[in-house]
Design an enzyme around this catalytic site. Structure first.
Site, PDB file in Angstrom:
ATOM      1  N   ASN A 116       0.804  -1.231   0.000  1.00 38.32           N
ATOM      2  CA  ASN A 116       0.000   0.000   0.000  1.00 38.32           C
ATOM      3  C   ASN A 116       0.833   1.274   0.000  1.00 38.32           C
ATOM      4  O   ASN A 116       0.348   2.337   0.372  1.00 38.32           O
ATOM      5  CB  ASN A 116      -0.984  -0.001   1.180  1.00 38.32           C
ATOM      6  CG  ASN A 116      -0.310  -0.289   2.510  1.00 38.32           C
ATOM      7  OD1 ASN A 116       0.894  -0.125   2.660  1.00 38.32           O
ATOM      8  ND2 ASN A 116      -1.090  -0.724   3.483  1.00 38.32           N
ATOM      9  N   ARG A 253       2.952   6.500  12.300  1.00 31.20           N
ATOM     10  CA  ARG A 253       2.284   5.904  13.448  1.00 31.20           C
ATOM     11  C   ARG A 253       1.955   6.995  14.454  1.00 31.20           C
ATOM     12  O   ARG A 253       2.733   7.935  14.645  1.00 31.20           O
ATOM     13  CB  ARG A 253       3.152   4.823  14.105  1.00 31.20           C
ATOM     14  CG  ARG A 253       3.199   3.506  13.335  1.00 31.20           C
ATOM     15  CD  ARG A 253       1.839   2.833  13.290  1.00 31.20           C
ATOM     16  NE  ARG A 253       1.828   1.566  12.577  1.00 31.20           N
ATOM     17  CZ  ARG A 253       1.523   1.422  11.301  1.00 31.20           C
ATOM     18  NH1 ARG A 253       1.233   2.489  10.554  1.00 31.20           N
ATOM     19  NH2 ARG A 253       1.491   0.220  10.742  1.00 31.20           N
ATOM     20  N   GLN A 282      -5.720   2.379  18.123  1.00 32.41           N
ATOM     21  CA  GLN A 282      -6.600   2.267  16.966  1.00 32.41           C
ATOM     22  C   GLN A 282      -7.511   1.065  17.139  1.00 32.41           C
ATOM     23  O   GLN A 282      -7.009   0.000  17.520  1.00 32.41           O
ATOM     24  CB  GLN A 282      -5.782   2.124  15.670  1.00 32.41           C
ATOM     25  CG  GLN A 282      -5.006   3.373  15.336  1.00 32.41           C
ATOM     26  CD  GLN A 282      -4.349   3.327  13.969  1.00 32.41           C
ATOM     27  OE1 GLN A 282      -4.066   4.339  13.376  1.00 32.41           O
ATOM     28  NE2 GLN A 282      -4.094   2.134  13.438  1.00 32.41           N
ATOM     29  N   HIS A 301      -7.248   6.226   9.578  1.00 29.91           N
ATOM     30  CA  HIS A 301      -6.302   5.242   9.032  1.00 29.91           C
ATOM     31  C   HIS A 301      -6.869   4.503   7.816  1.00 29.91           C
ATOM     32  O   HIS A 301      -6.960   3.266   7.785  1.00 29.91           O
ATOM     33  CB  HIS A 301      -5.855   4.230  10.088  1.00 29.91           C
ATOM     34  CG  HIS A 301      -4.503   3.644   9.763  1.00 29.91           C
ATOM     35  ND1 HIS A 301      -3.769   2.904  10.664  1.00 29.91           N
ATOM     36  CD2 HIS A 301      -3.743   3.697   8.643  1.00 29.91           C
ATOM     37  CE1 HIS A 301      -2.629   2.529  10.118  1.00 29.91           C
ATOM     38  NE2 HIS A 301      -2.596   3.000   8.876  1.00 29.91           N
TER      39      HIS A 301
END
Length: 340
Positions: A116, A253, A282, A301
């Protein structure tokens, strides 16, 4: 064998997409594993409830999660998983797994490297432009039925001729730099291992020590991994050492930036804005202070889970599962940690 996959829930609303690409990253898509595993008599448990997932972890042979809806696997979690031999991350970034304990217990940890990076790099540039052009307040005016041009223009800038610092020049950082070349910006970068002169010329970026990069940048993009060295790297002191009115984008992060210090710095007006696609923890709780801090352009995210990215990381997961079943080693560049 038993495989457990913890994925984000399917969509709550109906979506029409004409690309022909499947939604593979959610519980309903199951990374395309269902037919393959069930046809061979293996058990696949797919769920979004991370607490229930720990019940299944006890007798799982392989455990699959994602960076977008991560299951945090502690040393105690791993020690209680007596049959576990493989932990896979459908995407990039396995900092939710205690890799030292995993190796100690003979468990391989792997992720789908590179799956990704394009998606995340595009998202980073989008969020950077969103901040610089003051897009979120402009959009909110439309929603609220207002038309106050001056209010938006007072905080809107061209990105041309600005200096953008990139911290972390891995696959994502490199793509961010390449995409910024067309905007005629000056790009600085900092990374653990400096790139060659030839690479710097291709990326159009110049190496700077961290403090110099922070002091000289109009905008900074964080694309470095979460390590002991980068955790809390942008504390209050470093945030306040950024140029007044500058912008910060974090697609790395959440723990790299101090949660409360960021809120304080934005409330004081020192920074022009913060855009991030990553949080800690998360999923972020409803009362997370970054949801309501001023000058933000946060997303939940989603940067690395476009439909195209899902096809790539699902294919990587399928390949890794196939190799695991056949007793073959996981693709070498996917391996994060493994027993010696």
């Amino acid at each position: 064998m038993k495989f457990v996959a913890v994925l984000y829930p399917g969509p709550t609303e109906r979506h029409v997409d004409h690309s022909g690409l499947e939604l593979l990253g959610s519980t309903e898509g199951a990374l395309g594993l269902a037919k393959m595993l069930e046809a061979e008599g293996h058990e696949l448990v797919v769920l979004s409830d991370r607490d229930r997932a720990r019940e299944h972890l006890v007798d799982a042979d392989a455990f699959i999660t994602t960076p977008f809806w991560p299951t945090y696997l502690s040393a105690d979690d791993l020690r209680g998983a007596r049959r576990l031999r493989l932990v896979l991350t459908a995407g990039v970034g396995s900092d939710h797994v205690d890799t030292d304990t995993a190796v100690e217990l003979g468990i391989t940890v792997a992720e789908v490297t590179g799956s990704n990076v394009v998606s995340v790099a595009e998202h980073a540039v989008m969020q950077l432009l969103t901040l610089v052009r003051n897009y979120i307040p402009a959009y909110q005016q439309v929603v609220d039925g207002r038309w106050d041009i001056a209010d938006i223009a007072a905080g809107s800038h061209d990105i041309e001729d600005k200096t953008v610092g990139i911290i972390g020049m891995g696959q994502i950082g490199q793509r961010i730099a390449l995409r910024l070349k067309g905007f005629d910006v000056k790009v600085l970068y900092n990374t653990k291992h400096r790139r060659s002169t030839t690479q710097e010329a291709v990326f159009g970026a110049r190496f700077k020590h961290l403090d110099d990069l922070v002091a000289q940048s109009d905008a900074i993009v964080l694309s470095c991994p979460l390590t002991a060295e980068t955790k809390g790297l942008f504390d209050e002191q470093r945030l306040r050492s950024m140029r007044p009115g500058s912008w910060l984008v974090n697609i790395a992060r959440g723990q790299i930036v101090d949660t409360d210090a960021l809120v304080d710095v934005l409330e004081s007006g020192h920074l022009g804005g913060y855009a991030g696609d990553v949080w800690y923890p998360q999923p972020a709780p409803a009362d997370h202070p970054w949801r309501t801090m001023p000058g933000h352009a946060m997303t939940p995210h989603v940067s690395g889970t476009t439909l195209e990215a899902q096809q790539r990381y699902a294919a990587g997961i399928q390949d890794s599962v196939r190799r695991f079943l056949d007793g073959e080693p996981i693709q070498e560049d996917y391996v994060v940690a493994q027993p010696s």
